[in-house]
Design an enzyme around this catalytic site. Sequence first.
Site, short mmCIF file in Angstrom:
data_model
loop_
_atom_site.label_atom_id
_atom_site.label_comp_id
_atom_site.label_asym_id
_atom_site.label_seq_id
_atom_site.Cartn_x
_atom_site.Cartn_y
_atom_site.Cartn_z
N ALA A 22 -31.80 32.73 32.13
CA ALA A 22 -31.05 33.93 32.49
C ALA A 22 -29.90 34.15 31.52
CB ALA A 22 -30.53 33.80 33.92
N GLN A 74 -41.07 36.73 33.55
CA GLN A 74 -40.84 36.02 34.82
C GLN A 74 -40.21 36.95 35.85
OE1 GLN A 74 -37.73 33.05 35.69
NE2 GLN A 74 -39.40 31.60 35.99
N CYS A 103 -35.47 28.81 40.91
CA CYS A 103 -34.05 29.09 40.66
C CYS A 103 -33.19 28.57 41.81
CB CYS A 103 -33.83 30.60 40.48
SG CYS A 103 -32.09 30.98 40.20
N LYS A 142 -43.33 28.83 38.40
CA LYS A 142 -42.41 27.80 37.89
C LYS A 142 -41.63 27.26 39.08
CE LYS A 142 -39.07 26.89 34.21
NZ LYS A 142 -37.73 26.85 34.84
N ASP A 205 -34.92 18.20 30.58
CA ASP A 205 -34.33 17.20 29.68
C ASP A 205 -35.06 17.07 28.36
OD1 ASP A 205 -32.53 16.88 31.69
OD2 ASP A 205 -33.23 14.90 32.32
N ARG A 228 -32.55 24.16 27.41
CA ARG A 228 -31.22 23.95 26.83
C ARG A 228 -31.30 23.34 25.43
NH1 ARG A 228 -28.65 20.57 31.57
NH2 ARG A 228 -30.82 19.87 31.64
#
Length: 324
Positions: A22, A74, A103, A142, A205, A228
């Site tokens: 997002a 999505q 989420c 997801k 991760d 990330r």
Amino acid sequence: MTKSITIGPLRLPNNLILAPMAGLTNLPMRFMARECGAGLCFTEMISVNGLVREGKKTFELLRSAPKDRPLGIQLFGDEPGIMAEGARLVAGYGDLLDINMGCPVRKVVDSGAGSALLREPHKAAAIIRAVRSATSLPLTIKIRTGWKAEEPSFLEIARIAEEEGCDAVTLHPRSRTQMFEGKADWSKIKALKESVKIPVIGSGDIFTARDVVAMLEETGCDGVMIARGGLGNPWIFREALEMMTGREPVPSTPQERLTMALRHLQLFTELSGERVALREMRKHLAWYAKGLPNAAQFRDMINRIEEKEELTHAMGNFFDRRAA
Ligand SMILES: Cc1cc2nc3c(=O)[nH]c(=O)nc-3n(C[C@H](O)[C@H](O)[C@H](O)COP(=O)(O)O)c2cc1C
């Protein structure tokens, strides 16, 4: 280890995927990831309520380009009929639809969407069924492991998804209550892979190319999502592809970081105009600079810059000096 992955009728060039994020995975970021080798990129999660109300801001999130393919869209929502309507509305915008069932954000779960669906298997089934019958695009979900760590529901939800005609499932193996704390439990991805026949995509991760290879090896999953770990670091795709073909990845140089960051800024300016680009690029530039000497001072400085020319100059100064 590099392999193409087939999701329903969609064959991807490789199994590395830019995750939905997002506020982040907009067109410029997707371009950067694709240029470094991503096999599929996602939009951020898009509210079906916003779509059916024809919200201008919501439709903005669908902005794409011919080169921005294959594209996953999505959707999130909590009502089967509205989800189906949303799926129809976005039919021409992408190549795959994903339903967000992971989420953890309060505003989303309070509305009954996102990971709230992990404790409502009947509702999750009704949503998947409704969307499945509204679209011929490949369909995925997801998910997280469950609402609470003590109440894992991912195997049940994935089984439902498979029965209802989903073409793949992505698991981020943390519970809703965990948010982003602790370590993602990759053994859950392995357990999921062993329990369904549709492709399983792992998320969680992944910060280096080595993590990509490790997740594929440890879990047997079919594809890996980069989230990330791709921020200010689109090379992670290239590096992972290199590692997967047995080559030692070549780390990015400060000069390369500068070239990429400048390109990112340019793409953002073309998409949203200078003012928005300057503001939005602040966080991306902080990520591009991460790990280099004096990155914190650079971050403070660019937060005060209001002109693109000045910003370009500051970027040149910062990265070039580190290249010397
Ligand atoms: C800022 C941010 C925004 C995110 N937005 C979404 C989203 O819109 N939809 C989604 O399914 N997951 C979203 N995620 C979760 C990521 O897709 C991914 O599953 C998660 O970050 C775990 O991967 P990582 O540990 O490698 O970052 C978001 C994560 C972050 C950090």
